[in-house]
Design an enzyme around this catalytic site. Structure first.
Site, PDB file in Angstrom:
ATOM      1  CG  HIS A  43      -1.735  -1.229   1.373  1.00 11.82           C
ATOM      2  ND1 HIS A  43      -2.596  -1.673   0.405  1.00 11.82           N
ATOM      3  CD2 HIS A  43      -1.796  -2.139   2.384  1.00 11.82           C
ATOM      4  CE1 HIS A  43      -3.162  -2.801   0.800  1.00 11.82           C
ATOM      5  NE2 HIS A  43      -2.691  -3.101   1.993  1.00 11.82           N
ATOM      6  NE  ARG A  62      -5.155  -7.202  -5.967  1.00 12.34           N
ATOM      7  CZ  ARG A  62      -5.904  -6.101  -6.022  1.00 12.34           C
ATOM      8  NH1 ARG A  62      -5.581  -5.137  -6.870  1.00 12.34           N
ATOM      9  NH2 ARG A  62      -6.963  -5.986  -5.256  1.00 12.34           N
ATOM     10  CD  GLU A 107      -3.735  -4.175   5.327  1.00 13.45           C
ATOM     11  OE1 GLU A 107      -4.498  -3.514   4.597  1.00 13.45           O
ATOM     12  OE2 GLU A 107      -3.393  -5.345   5.073  1.00 13.45           O
TER      13      GLU A 107
END
Length: 425
Positions: free
Chosen positions: A98, A305, A133
Protein backbone atom coordinates in the site's frame (compact mmCIF):
# COMPACT_ATOMS: atom_id res chain seq x y z
CA UNK A 1 -25.65 3.21 20.55
CA UNK A 2 -26.67 1.50 17.34
CA UNK A 3 -26.54 -2.20 16.60
CA UNK A 4 -24.81 -2.69 13.25
CA UNK A 5 -26.24 -4.65 10.35
CA UNK A 6 -23.18 -5.75 8.40
CA UNK A 7 -22.37 -7.18 4.98
CA UNK A 8 -20.32 -10.31 4.28
CA UNK A 9 -18.06 -10.15 1.22
CA UNK A 10 -17.89 -13.52 -0.63
CA UNK A 11 -14.37 -13.39 -2.08
CA UNK A 12 -13.08 -16.68 -3.50
CA UNK A 13 -10.28 -17.01 -0.92
CA UNK A 14 -12.71 -16.92 2.01
CA UNK A 15 -13.58 -19.77 4.35
CA UNK A 16 -16.97 -21.43 3.93
CA UNK A 17 -17.28 -22.06 7.68
CA UNK A 18 -15.24 -19.64 9.85
CA UNK A 19 -17.46 -16.55 9.68
CA UNK A 20 -20.77 -18.48 9.88
CA UNK A 21 -19.46 -20.31 12.93
CA UNK A 22 -18.32 -17.03 14.50
CA UNK A 23 -21.73 -15.48 13.87
CA UNK A 24 -23.65 -18.58 14.97
CA UNK A 25 -25.20 -18.94 11.51
CA UNK A 26 -25.55 -21.84 9.13
CA UNK A 27 -22.93 -22.02 6.33
CA UNK A 28 -24.23 -21.23 2.87
CA UNK A 29 -21.68 -23.41 1.12
CA UNK A 30 -20.16 -20.31 -0.50
CA UNK A 31 -16.92 -18.59 0.58
CA UNK A 32 -17.41 -15.90 3.21
CA UNK A 33 -14.21 -13.86 3.31
CA UNK A 34 -14.85 -10.59 5.17
CA UNK A 35 -17.50 -9.05 7.39
CA UNK A 36 -17.33 -5.26 7.01
CA UNK A 37 -18.12 -2.89 9.89
CA UNK A 38 -18.04 0.80 9.08
CA UNK A 39 -19.03 3.37 6.48
CA UNK A 40 -17.09 2.26 3.42
CA UNK A 41 -19.21 3.14 0.35
CA UNK A 42 -18.70 -0.34 -1.11
CA UNK A 43 -20.62 -2.04 1.70
CA UNK A 44 -21.57 0.34 4.53
CA UNK A 45 -23.04 -1.02 7.73
CA UNK A 46 -26.67 -0.13 8.38
CA UNK A 47 -28.32 1.08 11.58
CA UNK A 48 -31.96 1.51 12.53
CA UNK A 49 -32.84 4.54 14.65
CA UNK A 50 -36.56 3.93 14.47
CA UNK A 51 -37.33 4.74 10.85
CA UNK A 52 -35.86 1.69 9.16
CA UNK A 53 -32.32 0.63 8.37
CA UNK A 54 -30.09 3.36 6.94
CA UNK A 55 -26.49 3.20 5.72
CA UNK A 56 -24.09 4.49 8.34
CA UNK A 57 -22.35 6.47 5.59
CA UNK A 58 -25.54 8.46 4.95
CA UNK A 59 -26.01 9.27 8.64
CA UNK A 60 -22.43 10.55 8.81
CA UNK A 61 -22.83 12.58 5.62
CA UNK A 62 -25.96 14.22 7.05
CA UNK A 63 -24.28 15.33 10.29
CA UNK A 64 -20.50 14.74 10.34
CA UNK A 65 -19.73 16.65 13.52
CA UNK A 66 -22.71 15.20 15.37
CA UNK A 67 -21.69 11.63 14.49
CA UNK A 68 -17.89 11.87 14.50
CA UNK A 69 -17.22 14.79 16.81
CA UNK A 70 -15.41 18.03 15.94
CA UNK A 71 -11.94 16.66 16.73
CA UNK A 72 -12.25 13.74 14.33
CA UNK A 73 -13.71 15.91 11.58
CA UNK A 74 -10.90 18.43 11.99
CA UNK A 75 -8.31 15.65 11.75
CA UNK A 76 -9.78 13.45 9.00
CA UNK A 77 -12.59 15.35 7.33
CA UNK A 78 -16.30 14.49 7.34
CA UNK A 79 -15.81 10.72 7.06
CA UNK A 80 -15.16 7.70 9.25
CA UNK A 81 -11.45 7.18 8.52
CA UNK A 82 -11.26 3.47 9.35
CA UNK A 83 -12.90 0.19 8.36
CA UNK A 84 -13.15 -2.74 10.78
CA UNK A 85 -13.37 -6.26 9.39
CA UNK A 86 -13.66 -9.86 10.42
CA UNK A 87 -11.38 -11.66 7.95
CA UNK A 88 -11.46 -15.42 7.28
CA UNK A 89 -8.82 -16.72 4.86
CA UNK A 90 -9.01 -20.32 3.70
CA UNK A 91 -6.54 -19.77 0.84
CA UNK A 92 -3.86 -17.12 0.23
CA UNK A 93 -4.66 -13.53 -0.61
CA UNK A 94 -2.56 -11.68 -3.18
CA UNK A 95 0.91 -10.39 -2.39
CA UNK A 96 0.39 -6.66 -2.07
CA UNK A 97 1.66 -3.33 -0.84
CA UNK A 98 0.00 0.00 0.00
CA UNK A 99 1.21 3.57 -0.71
CA UNK A 100 1.87 6.26 1.84
CA UNK A 101 -0.32 9.36 1.90
CA UNK A 102 1.80 11.48 -0.47
CA UNK A 103 2.17 8.59 -2.94
CA UNK A 104 -1.58 7.96 -2.88
CA UNK A 105 -2.40 11.60 -3.51
CA UNK A 106 0.14 11.82 -6.32
CA UNK A 107 -0.97 8.55 -7.93
CA UNK A 108 -4.67 9.37 -7.67
CA UNK A 109 -4.19 12.84 -9.16
CA UNK A 110 -2.13 11.41 -12.02
CA UNK A 111 -4.72 8.77 -12.96
CA UNK A 112 -7.52 11.30 -12.65
CA UNK A 113 -5.68 13.71 -14.96
CA UNK A 114 -5.19 10.93 -17.52
CA UNK A 115 -8.87 10.01 -17.38
CA UNK A 116 -8.36 6.43 -16.16
CA UNK A 117 -11.85 5.21 -15.12
CA UNK A 118 -12.17 4.37 -11.43
CA UNK A 119 -13.57 0.95 -12.29
CA UNK A 120 -10.78 0.13 -14.79
CA UNK A 121 -8.95 -3.10 -14.05
CA UNK A 122 -5.57 -1.42 -14.55
CA UNK A 123 -6.33 1.48 -12.20
CA UNK A 124 -3.94 1.54 -9.21
CA UNK A 125 -5.35 4.38 -7.10
CA UNK A 126 -9.05 4.43 -6.24
CA UNK A 127 -8.76 7.34 -3.79
CA UNK A 128 -6.16 9.81 -2.45
CA UNK A 129 -5.74 8.00 0.89
CA UNK A 130 -3.11 5.75 2.42
CA UNK A 131 -3.99 2.31 3.75
CA UNK A 132 -2.08 1.23 6.85
CA UNK A 133 -3.65 -1.83 8.45
CA UNK A 134 -3.51 -4.10 11.48
CA UNK A 135 -4.48 -7.78 11.67
CA UNK A 136 -5.19 -9.32 15.08
CA UNK A 137 -5.47 -13.11 15.19
CA UNK A 138 -8.55 -14.81 16.63
CA UNK A 139 -7.21 -18.25 15.64
CA UNK A 140 -3.67 -19.25 14.64
CA UNK A 141 -3.06 -17.00 11.66
CA UNK A 142 -0.46 -17.33 8.90
CA UNK A 143 0.95 -14.60 6.71
CA UNK A 144 3.92 -13.10 4.93
CA UNK A 145 5.27 -9.74 6.05
CA UNK A 146 8.25 -7.70 4.90
CA UNK A 147 11.60 -8.77 3.45
CA UNK A 148 13.65 -11.40 5.22
CA UNK A 149 17.36 -10.54 5.52
CA UNK A 150 18.94 -11.12 2.11
CA UNK A 151 21.60 -13.58 3.29
CA UNK A 152 18.99 -15.70 5.04
CA UNK A 153 16.82 -15.76 1.95
CA UNK A 154 19.87 -16.82 -0.08
CA UNK A 155 20.32 -19.75 2.33
CA UNK A 156 16.66 -20.66 1.91
CA UNK A 157 16.90 -20.61 -1.89
CA UNK A 158 20.08 -22.69 -1.80
CA UNK A 159 18.35 -25.29 0.38
CA UNK A 160 15.73 -25.74 -2.35
CA UNK A 161 18.54 -26.62 -4.79
CA UNK A 162 16.71 -25.38 -7.91
CA UNK A 163 18.87 -24.18 -10.79
CA UNK A 164 16.51 -21.32 -11.66
CA UNK A 165 16.87 -19.88 -8.15
CA UNK A 166 20.67 -19.94 -7.91
CA UNK A 167 21.24 -16.60 -9.69
CA UNK A 168 18.88 -14.93 -7.22
CA UNK A 169 20.80 -16.36 -4.27
CA UNK A 170 24.06 -15.04 -5.75
CA UNK A 171 22.60 -11.55 -6.15
CA UNK A 172 21.26 -11.56 -2.58
CA UNK A 173 24.73 -12.35 -1.22
CA UNK A 174 26.45 -9.68 -3.34
CA UNK A 175 24.75 -6.69 -1.62
CA UNK A 176 24.17 -3.88 -0.79
CA UNK A 177 21.06 -5.48 0.67
CA UNK A 178 18.37 -3.01 -0.46
CA UNK A 179 19.76 -2.98 -4.00
CA UNK A 180 19.92 -6.78 -4.04
CA UNK A 181 16.33 -7.14 -2.86
CA UNK A 182 15.15 -4.70 -5.52
CA UNK A 183 17.12 -6.47 -8.25
CA UNK A 184 15.80 -9.91 -7.35
CA UNK A 185 12.16 -8.85 -7.00
CA UNK A 186 12.38 -7.03 -10.34
CA UNK A 187 13.95 -10.06 -12.01
CA UNK A 188 11.31 -12.42 -10.64
CA UNK A 189 8.37 -10.25 -11.73
CA UNK A 190 9.76 -9.57 -15.22
CA UNK A 191 11.12 -13.04 -16.01
CA UNK A 192 9.98 -15.07 -19.01
CA UNK A 193 6.65 -16.56 -17.95
CA UNK A 194 7.30 -20.07 -19.28
CA UNK A 195 10.72 -20.25 -17.69
CA UNK A 196 9.34 -18.89 -14.42
CA UNK A 197 6.52 -21.46 -14.45
CA UNK A 198 9.11 -24.26 -14.60
CA UNK A 199 11.09 -22.70 -11.76
CA UNK A 200 7.93 -22.36 -9.64
CA UNK A 201 7.04 -26.02 -10.20
CA UNK A 202 10.53 -27.22 -9.25
CA UNK A 203 10.70 -24.93 -6.22
CA UNK A 204 7.29 -26.13 -5.05
CA UNK A 205 8.36 -29.78 -5.22
CA UNK A 206 11.53 -29.01 -3.27
CA UNK A 207 9.64 -26.94 -0.67
CA UNK A 208 7.11 -29.72 -0.20
CA UNK A 209 9.96 -32.19 0.38
CA UNK A 210 11.65 -29.90 2.90
CA UNK A 211 8.36 -29.27 4.69
CA UNK A 212 7.84 -32.98 5.28
CA UNK A 213 11.44 -34.10 5.54
CA UNK A 214 13.51 -34.93 8.58
CA UNK A 215 15.46 -32.28 10.52
CA UNK A 216 18.60 -33.60 8.83
CA UNK A 217 17.09 -32.99 5.40
CA UNK A 218 16.33 -29.45 6.46
CA UNK A 219 19.74 -28.79 8.01
CA UNK A 220 21.21 -25.44 7.10
CA UNK A 221 17.86 -23.93 6.15
CA UNK A 222 16.33 -23.39 9.57
CA UNK A 223 17.93 -19.99 10.13
CA UNK A 224 16.73 -18.82 6.74
CA UNK A 225 13.08 -19.35 7.51
CA UNK A 226 12.94 -18.36 11.17
CA UNK A 227 13.59 -14.62 11.32
CA UNK A 228 11.67 -13.43 14.34
CA UNK A 229 11.40 -16.87 15.97
CA UNK A 230 10.51 -16.46 19.61
CA UNK A 231 13.53 -17.25 21.79
CA UNK A 232 11.36 -18.37 24.70
CA UNK A 233 10.17 -21.36 22.64
CA UNK A 234 13.23 -23.37 21.47
CA UNK A 235 11.16 -25.85 19.42
CA UNK A 236 9.42 -23.05 17.57
CA UNK A 237 12.21 -22.49 15.03
CA UNK A 238 12.04 -25.93 13.42
CA UNK A 239 8.24 -25.93 13.47
CA UNK A 240 8.08 -22.48 11.86
CA UNK A 241 10.63 -23.48 9.22
CA UNK A 242 8.59 -26.52 8.20
CA UNK A 243 5.43 -24.42 8.06
CA UNK A 244 7.17 -21.82 5.89
CA UNK A 245 8.17 -24.40 3.30
CA UNK A 246 4.67 -25.88 3.41
CA UNK A 247 3.25 -22.40 2.82
CA UNK A 248 5.42 -21.82 -0.26
CA UNK A 249 4.36 -25.20 -1.68
CA UNK A 250 0.72 -24.37 -0.98
CA UNK A 251 1.06 -21.04 -2.83
CA UNK A 252 2.16 -22.95 -5.93
CA UNK A 253 -0.84 -25.26 -5.59
CA UNK A 254 -3.19 -22.27 -5.57
CA UNK A 255 -1.29 -20.23 -8.18
CA UNK A 256 0.67 -22.64 -10.41
CA UNK A 257 3.37 -20.91 -12.37
CA UNK A 258 2.77 -17.51 -10.75
CA UNK A 259 5.96 -15.46 -10.22
CA UNK A 260 4.47 -14.40 -6.90
CA UNK A 261 5.34 -17.84 -5.51
CA UNK A 262 9.05 -17.06 -5.87
CA UNK A 263 8.55 -13.45 -4.76
CA UNK A 264 6.91 -14.81 -1.58
CA UNK A 265 10.16 -16.58 -0.70
CA UNK A 266 11.77 -13.18 -0.18
CA UNK A 267 9.37 -12.36 2.65
CA UNK A 268 9.15 -13.35 6.30
CA UNK A 269 6.72 -16.14 7.09
CA UNK A 270 4.77 -15.30 10.26
CA UNK A 271 2.43 -17.37 12.39
CA UNK A 272 0.38 -15.40 14.92
CA UNK A 273 -1.26 -16.90 17.97
CA UNK A 274 -4.69 -15.64 19.12
CA UNK A 275 -4.38 -12.12 20.50
CA UNK A 276 -1.18 -11.35 18.60
CA UNK A 277 -1.18 -8.79 15.80
CA UNK A 278 0.83 -7.38 12.89
CA UNK A 279 0.91 -3.77 11.78
CA UNK A 280 1.43 -3.27 8.04
CA UNK A 281 2.61 0.19 7.13
CA UNK A 282 3.15 1.82 3.74
CA UNK A 283 5.52 0.04 1.38
CA UNK A 284 5.63 -3.23 3.32
CA UNK A 285 4.87 -6.23 1.07
CA UNK A 286 2.56 -8.74 2.69
CA UNK A 287 -0.04 -11.44 2.18
CA UNK A 288 -2.48 -13.22 4.46
CA UNK A 289 -2.41 -16.99 4.01
CA UNK A 290 -4.85 -18.63 6.42
CA UNK A 291 -6.79 -17.98 9.61
CA UNK A 292 -9.50 -15.87 11.25
CA UNK A 293 -8.71 -12.39 12.50
CA UNK A 294 -9.96 -8.90 13.28
CA UNK A 295 -8.56 -6.43 10.76
CA UNK A 296 -8.66 -2.66 10.94
CA UNK A 297 -7.42 -0.33 8.22
CA UNK A 298 -7.57 3.19 6.96
CA UNK A 299 -10.68 3.59 4.81
CA UNK A 300 -9.00 3.24 1.40
CA UNK A 301 -8.98 0.87 -1.58
CA UNK A 302 -5.42 1.53 -2.76
CA UNK A 303 -3.65 -1.78 -3.39
CA UNK A 304 -0.65 -2.52 -5.61
CA UNK A 305 -0.28 -6.24 -6.25
CA UNK A 306 2.92 -8.17 -6.91
CA UNK A 307 1.64 -11.69 -7.46
CA UNK A 308 -0.68 -14.53 -6.45
CA UNK A 309 -3.56 -12.95 -8.32
CA UNK A 310 -5.17 -12.84 -11.76
CA UNK A 311 -5.58 -9.08 -11.29
CA UNK A 312 -3.47 -6.30 -12.77
CA UNK A 313 0.18 -6.14 -11.66
CA UNK A 314 1.87 -2.80 -12.44
CA UNK A 315 5.53 -3.71 -11.89
CA UNK A 316 7.08 -0.22 -12.35
CA UNK A 317 4.59 1.41 -9.98
CA UNK A 318 4.93 -1.44 -7.51
CA UNK A 319 8.71 -1.03 -7.43
CA UNK A 320 8.27 2.69 -6.79
CA UNK A 321 6.12 2.01 -3.73
CA UNK A 322 7.85 -1.00 -2.13
CA UNK A 323 10.26 -0.29 0.70
CA UNK A 324 13.28 -2.53 0.20
CA UNK A 325 14.07 -2.83 3.89
CA UNK A 326 14.69 -6.16 5.60
CA UNK A 327 14.11 -7.33 9.15
CA UNK A 328 11.99 -9.55 11.33
CA UNK A 329 8.37 -8.38 11.60
CA UNK A 330 7.29 -7.06 14.97
CA UNK A 331 4.58 -9.18 16.52
CA UNK A 332 2.37 -6.90 18.61
CA UNK A 333 0.75 -7.81 21.89
CA UNK A 334 -1.74 -5.48 23.57
CA UNK A 335 -0.61 -3.13 26.31
CA UNK A 336 -3.11 -2.55 29.12
CA UNK A 337 -3.71 0.82 30.76
CA UNK A 338 -4.92 1.46 34.30
CA UNK A 339 -8.56 1.18 33.19
CA UNK A 340 -8.09 -2.28 31.69
CA UNK A 341 -8.14 -1.21 28.04
CA UNK A 342 -5.62 -3.34 26.13
CA UNK A 343 -4.36 -1.33 23.17
CA UNK A 344 -2.41 -2.40 20.09
CA UNK A 345 0.05 0.46 19.69
CA UNK A 346 0.54 1.55 16.06
CA UNK A 347 2.14 4.61 14.39
CA UNK A 348 -0.99 5.97 12.74
CA UNK A 349 -3.90 8.14 13.87
CA UNK A 350 -6.44 6.84 11.34
CA UNK A 351 -7.38 3.98 13.63
CA UNK A 352 -6.87 2.67 17.12
CA UNK A 353 -7.68 -0.94 18.04
CA UNK A 354 -8.00 -2.16 21.60
CA UNK A 355 -9.86 -4.83 23.54
CA UNK A 356 -11.46 -5.36 26.90
CA UNK A 357 -11.53 -8.73 28.65
CA UNK A 358 -14.83 -8.39 30.48
CA UNK A 359 -15.59 -10.27 33.69
CA UNK A 360 -18.86 -10.47 35.65
CA UNK A 361 -16.84 -9.81 38.81
CA UNK A 362 -15.18 -6.72 37.39
CA UNK A 363 -16.29 -3.12 37.36
CA UNK A 364 -18.00 -1.83 34.20
CA UNK A 365 -15.53 -0.30 31.75
CA UNK A 366 -16.27 3.29 30.82
CA UNK A 367 -15.31 3.99 27.21
CA UNK A 368 -13.80 7.28 26.10
CA UNK A 369 -16.55 9.26 24.32
CA UNK A 370 -14.53 11.89 22.40
CA UNK A 371 -14.45 9.96 19.14
CA UNK A 372 -16.70 7.60 17.13
CA UNK A 373 -16.40 3.92 18.01
CA UNK A 374 -17.25 0.52 16.60
CA UNK A 375 -17.47 -2.24 19.19
CA UNK A 376 -17.26 -5.94 18.27
CA UNK A 377 -17.97 -8.79 20.65
CA UNK A 378 -15.46 -11.55 19.81
CA UNK A 379 -16.34 -13.98 22.58
CA UNK A 380 -19.02 -14.43 25.24
CA UNK A 381 -21.28 -11.43 25.62
CA UNK A 382 -20.91 -7.71 26.22
CA UNK A 383 -23.55 -5.43 27.71
CA UNK A 384 -23.37 -1.77 26.69
CA UNK A 385 -25.13 0.85 28.79
CA UNK A 386 -25.45 4.58 28.34
CA UNK A 387 -23.44 5.99 31.20
CA UNK A 388 -24.90 9.49 31.21
CA UNK A 389 -28.57 8.90 31.95
CA UNK A 390 -28.78 5.22 32.81
CA UNK A 391 -31.21 4.88 29.92
CA UNK A 392 -30.41 2.51 26.97
CA UNK A 393 -28.83 -0.93 27.04
CA UNK A 394 -27.57 -3.09 24.22
CA UNK A 395 -26.33 -6.68 24.52
CA UNK A 396 -23.83 -8.01 22.01
CA UNK A 397 -23.28 -11.73 21.53
CA UNK A 398 -20.26 -13.13 19.69
CA UNK A 399 -20.06 -11.69 16.19
CA UNK A 400 -22.39 -8.77 16.90
CA UNK A 401 -21.23 -5.17 16.74
CA UNK A 402 -22.35 -1.66 17.56
CA UNK A 403 -21.61 1.89 16.48
CA UNK A 404 -21.30 4.59 19.14
CA UNK A 405 -21.30 8.18 17.93
CA UNK A 406 -18.90 10.70 19.41
CA UNK A 407 -20.09 12.27 22.65
CA UNK A 408 -22.17 9.26 23.71
CA UNK A 409 -20.82 7.95 26.99
CA UNK A 410 -21.02 4.16 27.27
CA UNK A 411 -20.09 1.56 29.86
CA UNK A 412 -19.29 -2.06 28.98
CA UNK A 413 -19.71 -5.10 31.20
CA UNK A 414 -20.25 -8.81 30.69
CA UNK A 415 -18.19 -11.96 30.37
CA UNK A 416 -16.55 -11.77 26.97
CA UNK A 417 -13.94 -10.12 24.77
CA UNK A 418 -14.90 -6.75 23.34
CA UNK A 419 -12.83 -5.13 20.58
CA UNK A 420 -12.98 -1.35 20.32
CA UNK A 421 -12.13 0.48 17.08
CA UNK A 422 -11.78 4.25 17.05
CA UNK A 423 -9.36 7.01 15.99
CA UNK A 424 -6.57 8.87 17.74
CA UNK A 425 -7.02 12.63 18.00
Amino acid sequence: MDRLINTVRPYAWGSTTAIPEFLGAAPTGEPQAELWMGAHPGAPSHVDRGSGAQPLSELIDADPEGELGPDAVAAFGPRLPFLLKLLAAASPLSLQVHPDLSQAREGFADEESRGVPLEAGHRNYKDPQHKPELICALTPFEGLCGFRHASRTADLLDALDVDGLKPYADILRAGPESDALREVLTAVLTADRDEMARTVAEAARAARHLAGGSPTARAGATAAATDGARPEAPAYGEELEARAYAAYASLADHYPGDPGVIAAMLFNYVRLQPGEALYLGAGVPHAYLAGLGVEIMANSDNVLRCGLTPKHVDVPELLRIVRFESGAPEVLRPVADAEGEQQYEVPTDDFRLSRYLLSPAGEPRRLDDRTPQILLCADGRAVLRKAADGGGELTLERGQSAYVQAGESVEASGDGTLFRATVAV
